[in-house]
Design a protein around this motif. Structure first.
Motif, mmCIF file in Angstrom:
data_model
loop_
_atom_site.group_PDB
_atom_site.id
_atom_site.type_symbol
_atom_site.label_atom_id
_atom_site.label_comp_id
_atom_site.label_asym_id
_atom_site.label_seq_id
_atom_site.Cartn_x
_atom_site.Cartn_y
_atom_site.Cartn_z
ATOM 1 N N LEU B 4 91.170 36.093 19.105
ATOM 2 C CA LEU B 4 91.962 36.748 18.078
ATOM 3 C C LEU B 4 92.292 35.811 16.930
ATOM 4 C CD1 LEU B 4 93.490 39.315 17.315
ATOM 5 C CD2 LEU B 4 95.491 38.311 18.410
ATOM 6 N N CYS B 8 95.138 42.002 10.477
ATOM 7 C CA CYS B 8 95.373 43.413 10.730
ATOM 8 C C CYS B 8 94.032 44.134 10.756
ATOM 9 C CB CYS B 8 96.271 44.007 9.651
ATOM 10 S SG CYS B 8 95.643 43.775 8.001
ATOM 11 N N ALA B 51 89.324 44.837 13.924
ATOM 12 C CA ALA B 51 90.733 45.054 14.250
ATOM 13 C C ALA B 51 91.113 44.248 15.487
ATOM 14 C CB ALA B 51 90.983 46.540 14.498
ATOM 15 N N PRO B 52 92.401 43.840 15.554
ATOM 16 C CA PRO B 52 92.875 43.215 16.789
ATOM 17 C C PRO B 52 92.921 44.248 17.909
ATOM 18 C CG PRO B 52 94.669 43.384 15.175
ATOM 19 C CD PRO B 52 93.448 43.949 14.531
ATOM 20 N N ALA B 53 92.673 43.829 19.123
ATOM 21 C CA ALA B 53 92.601 44.775 20.232
ATOM 22 C C ALA B 53 93.169 44.182 21.501
ATOM 23 C CB ALA B 53 91.155 45.191 20.459
ATOM 24 N N TYR B 54 93.571 45.095 22.396
ATOM 25 C CA TYR B 54 93.992 44.703 23.735
ATOM 26 C C TYR B 54 93.014 45.300 24.732
ATOM 27 C CZ TYR B 54 96.549 44.444 28.103
ATOM 28 O OH TYR B 54 96.898 44.198 29.396
ATOM 29 N N PHE B 59 93.967 39.714 24.527
ATOM 30 C CA PHE B 59 93.904 40.098 23.127
ATOM 31 C C PHE B 59 92.618 39.552 22.526
ATOM 32 C CE2 PHE B 59 98.695 39.800 23.579
ATOM 33 C CZ PHE B 59 98.865 41.179 23.637
ATOM 34 N N VAL B 62 87.921 43.009 17.596
ATOM 35 C CA VAL B 62 86.751 43.875 17.782
ATOM 36 C C VAL B 62 86.177 44.257 16.427
ATOM 37 C CG1 VAL B 62 86.051 46.212 18.445
ATOM 38 C CG2 VAL B 62 87.419 44.835 20.023
#
Lengths: 135, 84
Positions: B4, B8, B51-54, B59, B62
């Motif tokens: 990460l 945003c 985008a950041p993702a979980y 984290f 993607v």
């Protein structure tokens, strides 16, 4: 499978840990994306400025990156996963035939397909009946 | 997922699979950026984004174009902890 909402990835973790694990064993396996300013939702036509959230938009994207299907619902109504799977199967089938075959309304795997060409013009009624539009 | 980088969710400004030289830079004026920004429609290349993702305890970042060669279902929804 990629899911997207305006929640942060931290909130995604809380939702997964506190609720989703109780619905799906081990939690949902796919990446949960954060689109907190709604910028991705805007270019996909699903971001609602008034409520500040994204509608239930669903896009099927093929291996070449082409969008093959779009469905967008307002928040109070959930989706039909069986129909999503049917559409993916149909697009995968058509792709495998290099577009030589098309799948008519109501098609399910194993049901007859159509081979578009001069011989079929005006003859669809012979091979496809209205009741085939329904399961 | 990639490590990460704090940021945003944002469109990359190019289509999935477009070459890097088609990528827009942050130096371009906003007005130009908006006119070249692609809009999603059926039968057309999907607009690329990252985008950041979980995912499964981690984290990451993607990018849609990382999934070229696979079928992708992209699902938007109103929010975590909503009822439907």
């Amino acid at each position: 499978m990629l899911s997207v909402s305006v929640d942060s990835h931290f909130v995604h973790k809380m939702w997964q840990d506190n609720e989703l694990v109780r619905m799906v064993e081990g939690g949902v396996p796919f990446p949960m994306l954060s689109d907190s300013p709604g910028n991705i939702g805007k270019i996909y036509g699903v971001y609602d400025e008034d409520s500040g959230v994204e509608m239930r938009g669903r896009f099927i994207i093929d291996p070449d990156g082409v969008i093959q299907a779009i469905e967008i619902l307002t928040p109070p109504v959930g989706r039909n996963v069986s129909e999503l799977i049917r559409q993916i199967q149909a697009f995968q089938y058509v792709r495998k035939t290099n577009g030589d075959e098309a799948v008519p309304s109501g098609w399910q795997p194993g049901k007859p397909t159509l081979k578009p060409g001069p011989d079929l013009v005006g003859k669809v009624w012979e091979v496809w009946k209205v009741d085939m539009a329904f399961d | 997922m990639k490590d990460l980088k704090i940021g945003c969710g944002k469109p990359t400004g190019s289509k999935v699979g477009a070459s890097e030289k088609g990528k827009k830079t942050v130096d371009e004026p906003e007005s130009i950026k908006e006119t070249v920004m692609s809009i999603a429609k059926v039968g057309a290349m999907a607009p690329d984004f990252e985008a950041p993702a979980y995912q499964k305890g981690e984290f990451g970042q993607v990018r849609l174009s990382d999934y070229l060669g696979k079928w992708v279902v992209l699902c938007f929804y109103p929010g975590d902890f909503t009822f439907v």
